[in-house]
Design an enzyme around this catalytic site. Structure first.
Site, PDB file in Angstrom:
ATOM      1  N   LYS A   1      39.800  40.690  20.344  1.00 37.43           N
ATOM      2  CA  LYS A   1      39.902  39.850  20.801  1.00 37.43           C
ATOM      3  C   LYS A   1      40.347  38.954  19.307  1.00 37.43           C
ATOM      4  O   LYS A   1      41.643  37.759  18.697  1.00 37.43           O
ATOM      5  CB  LYS A   1      39.248  38.691  21.605  1.00 37.43           C
ATOM      6  CG  LYS A   1      39.323  37.534  21.764  1.00 37.43           C
ATOM      7  CD  LYS A   1      38.077  36.906  22.215  1.00 37.43           C
ATOM      8  CE  LYS A   1      38.274  35.119  22.001  1.00 37.43           C
ATOM      9  NZ  LYS A   1      37.999  34.735  20.457  1.00 37.43           N
ATOM     10  N   ASN A   2      39.784  38.580  18.195  1.00 41.15           N
ATOM     11  CA  ASN A   2      39.513  37.780  17.325  1.00 41.15           C
ATOM     12  C   ASN A   2      40.767  38.198  16.460  1.00 41.15           C
ATOM     13  O   ASN A   2      41.377  37.323  15.536  1.00 41.15           O
ATOM     14  CB  ASN A   2      39.121  37.505  16.528  1.00 41.15           C
ATOM     15  CG  ASN A   2      37.110  37.400  17.432  1.00 41.15           C
ATOM     16  OD1 ASN A   2      37.214  36.363  18.466  1.00 41.15           O
ATOM     17  ND2 ASN A   2      36.452  37.045  17.019  1.00 41.15           N
TER      18      ASN A   2
ATOM     19  N   ARG B   1      36.574  17.178  10.778  1.00 43.04           N
ATOM     20  CA  ARG B   1      36.436  18.326  11.741  1.00 43.04           C
ATOM     21  C   ARG B   1      36.849  19.718  11.384  1.00 43.04           C
ATOM     22  O   ARG B   1      37.247  19.986  10.197  1.00 43.04           O
ATOM     23  CB  ARG B   1      37.596  17.747  12.677  1.00 43.04           C
ATOM     24  CG  ARG B   1      38.534  17.521  11.745  1.00 43.04           C
ATOM     25  CD  ARG B   1      39.273  16.213  12.015  1.00 43.04           C
ATOM     26  NE  ARG B   1      41.181  16.304  11.781  1.00 43.04           N
ATOM     27  CZ  ARG B   1      41.291  15.568  11.176  1.00 43.04           C
ATOM     28  NH1 ARG B   1      40.075  14.796  10.107  1.00 43.04           N
ATOM     29  NH2 ARG B   1      42.546  15.798   9.926  1.00 43.04           N
TER      30      ARG B   1
ATOM     31  N   CYS C   1      40.205  12.267  20.336  1.00 36.29           N
ATOM     32  CA  CYS C   1      39.258  13.563  19.114  1.00 36.29           C
ATOM     33  C   CYS C   1      39.497  11.910  17.833  1.00 36.29           C
ATOM     34  O   CYS C   1      40.373  10.912  17.094  1.00 36.29           O
ATOM     35  CB  CYS C   1      40.420  13.744  18.287  1.00 36.29           C
ATOM     36  SG  CYS C   1      40.486  15.306  16.807  1.00 36.29           S
TER      37      CYS C   1
ATOM     38  N   ARG D   1      37.670  35.437  28.758  1.00 33.24           N
ATOM     39  CA  ARG D   1      38.366  34.472  27.021  1.00 33.24           C
ATOM     40  C   ARG D   1      37.938  36.013  26.776  1.00 33.24           C
ATOM     41  O   ARG D   1      39.627  35.953  26.143  1.00 33.24           O
ATOM     42  CB  ARG D   1      37.595  33.713  27.351  1.00 33.24           C
ATOM     43  CG  ARG D   1      38.307  32.174  27.885  1.00 33.24           C
ATOM     44  CD  ARG D   1      37.987  31.103  26.346  1.00 33.24           C
ATOM     45  NE  ARG D   1      38.323  31.753  25.315  1.00 33.24           N
ATOM     46  CZ  ARG D   1      37.789  31.308  24.274  1.00 33.24           C
ATOM     47  NH1 ARG D   1      36.367  31.132  24.027  1.00 33.24           N
ATOM     48  NH2 ARG D   1      38.183  31.579  23.066  1.00 33.24           N
TER      49      ARG D   1
ATOM     50  N   ASP E   1      28.651  36.117  16.559  1.00 37.25           N
ATOM     51  CA  ASP E   1      29.092  36.382  17.571  1.00 37.25           C
ATOM     52  C   ASP E   1      28.267  37.653  18.288  1.00 37.25           C
ATOM     53  O   ASP E   1      28.447  37.639  19.520  1.00 37.25           O
ATOM     54  CB  ASP E   1      30.825  36.952  17.133  1.00 37.25           C
ATOM     55  CG  ASP E   1      32.064  35.566  17.402  1.00 37.25           C
ATOM     56  OD1 ASP E   1      31.490  34.792  17.693  1.00 37.25           O
ATOM     57  OD2 ASP E   1      32.896  36.048  17.275  1.00 37.25           O
TER      58      ASP E   1
END
Length: 420
Positions: free
Chosen positions: A22-23, A121, A116, A398, A306
């Site tokens: 996925k990544n 950030r 935002c 996801r 993860d």
């Protein structure tokens, strides 16, 4: 509303095959629009993040065809246009379009989440790199515009203040067509970065050092189409190895690259997990007594953040007490309260998660607070006595390709259900 229903405490056995990473694929798809020809990706996982990226590409005029695990991307119709607001904010990895659009057109206009705060950030490192290569950044309402001053980015030496996978990949995407040489210092070293660099080099880019902390990119004028095999998903692999150790009676996990999981495997061995590692698979035996161990995450090749949450249910099966400390995402603790609902002896203490293993888990109604927390709850549900209902399963879908089918094939009583 979709939910996952699990009847637990059933031993699992058989074989489970790991899908493409996925990544990797969430960066490979934006990278494909840098090509002048067709890019074909093999081993693309069946996950909702891929569906979201396909939708974004198609809105921008890119032709995308999917046939099973093969994705064909034809960027010939790509238009330089503002990113589709809403879609671009539906998944975090959509920020890779910042780098690829800057590299392709010298400009990118993207929507920002409502309200935002434009102070510190998560994408500061990305923006710092783009500015170093000559991009100007401006804001208007909920929109951010990145623009090369004369339509062209220029190579620069960029030091990453902290190790960041996303910022490293985004800088590579912006730099491959920049004029001159770009050097990324203190670069992240994850396998997914090597995968993206391999795709780009096969397209004609000149990238050296991917997988080390110094990456050098010599800009080129054009990139061609190519075909690329996505690497196996090391996080999915670690998740299923942990699951197999928790509830398996002999499970083989295939399509695994052991070298991507060395720190994780070392921690399992410290626990006393019995397994046999082969060239491209790991066979996990039925387990005896396991030992509680302390876990601390760190950038690759350390223990992956993860995998902290997917490992936690297995830790709860071990005897003894220990702690988990996530140095990457200190607030990655959403699974703790949910596991406590299932009678786990676990709590947050200061900057650590403290757990006491050996207590039987009980089925309960719980909710996934993020992708990897959801994976932890699936494993816990398979371990628990009774029925577990997991809500917010969109997080799980996801990142785990065909998870219901894969686990059912091992003998799990697991269903995706719809409720009002």
């Amino acid at each position: 509303m979709k939910k996952i229903k699990i009847t637990g405490n059933r031993p699992l056995s058989g074989e489970i095959t790991i899908s493409g990473a996925k990544n990797s694929v969430v960066a490979l798809m934006p990278a494909a629009i840098l090509a002048d020809g067709i890019v074909t990706l093999d081993g693309v996982p069946n996950i909702s993040d891929v569906d979201s990226l396909i939708a974004i590409l198609e809105i921008m005029g890119v032709s995308v065809t999917r046939d099973g695990e093969t994705l064909t991307i034809d960027p010939s119709g790509l238009k330089s246009m503002p990113m589709p607001y809403g879609k671009i904010n539906s998944l975090r990895a959509s920020y890779y379009f910042y780098g690829s659009l800057l590299g392709r057109f010298g400009t990118a206009t993207v929507g920002l989440p409502g309200g935002c705060d434009l102070g510190p950030r998560p994408i500061d490192l990305h923006l710092k790199a783009f500015e170093a290569m000559g991009a100007e950044i401006s804001y208007e309402g909920d929109t951010m515009t990145l623009k090369a001053i004369d339509g062209q980015l220029y190579g620069a030496t960029i030091y990453m203040d902290t190790v960041s996978v996303g910022a490293t990949i985004n800088t590579i995407l912006a730099a491959v067509k920049a004029k001159g040489r770009t050097v990324i210092e203190n670069a992240a070293r994850e396998p997914e970065i090597i995968d993206v660099a391999t795709l780009l080099n096969n397209m004609g880019a000149r990238i050296r050092g991917a997988g080390t902390d110094v990456i050098t990119i010599e800009g080129v004028e054009s990139l061609s189409g190519t075909r690329h095999q996505v690497i196996p998903d090391r996080i999915e692999a670690g998740t299923y190895v942990a699951l197999a150790a928790a509830v398996g009676q002999g499970v083989r996990v295939t399509n695994v690259l052991y070298e991507h999981l060395e720190s994780f495997i070392a921690k399992l061995e410290e626990m006393g997990v019995r397994m046999t590692v082969s060239e491209d698979s790991i066979f996990v035996e039925e387990q005896g007594t396991l030992k509680a161990v302390n876990v601390q995450t760190s950038p690759y090749p350390g223990f992956a953040t993860d995998l902290q949450q997917p490992l936690t249910p297995l830790l709860l099966k071990a005897h003894g007490q220990a702690t988990i400390k996530d140095t990457i995402y200190e607030k990655r603790i959403g699974h703790v309260a949910e596991l406590a609902r299932m009678s786990a002896d676990i709590e947050v203490k200061g900057d650590r998660i403290a757990y006491q293993g050996g207590k039987r888990l009980e089925g309960a109604e719980v909710k996934a607070t993020d992708l990897r927390a959801g994976a932890a709850l699936v494993i816990a549900g398979l371990m628990a006595q009774g029925e577990t209902i997991i809500s917010n399963v969109e997080f799980i879908l996801r990142g785990y390709s065909n998870i219901i089918e894969k686990l059912s094939a091992l003998g799990a009583d697991i269903q995706l259900i719809e409720e009002d």
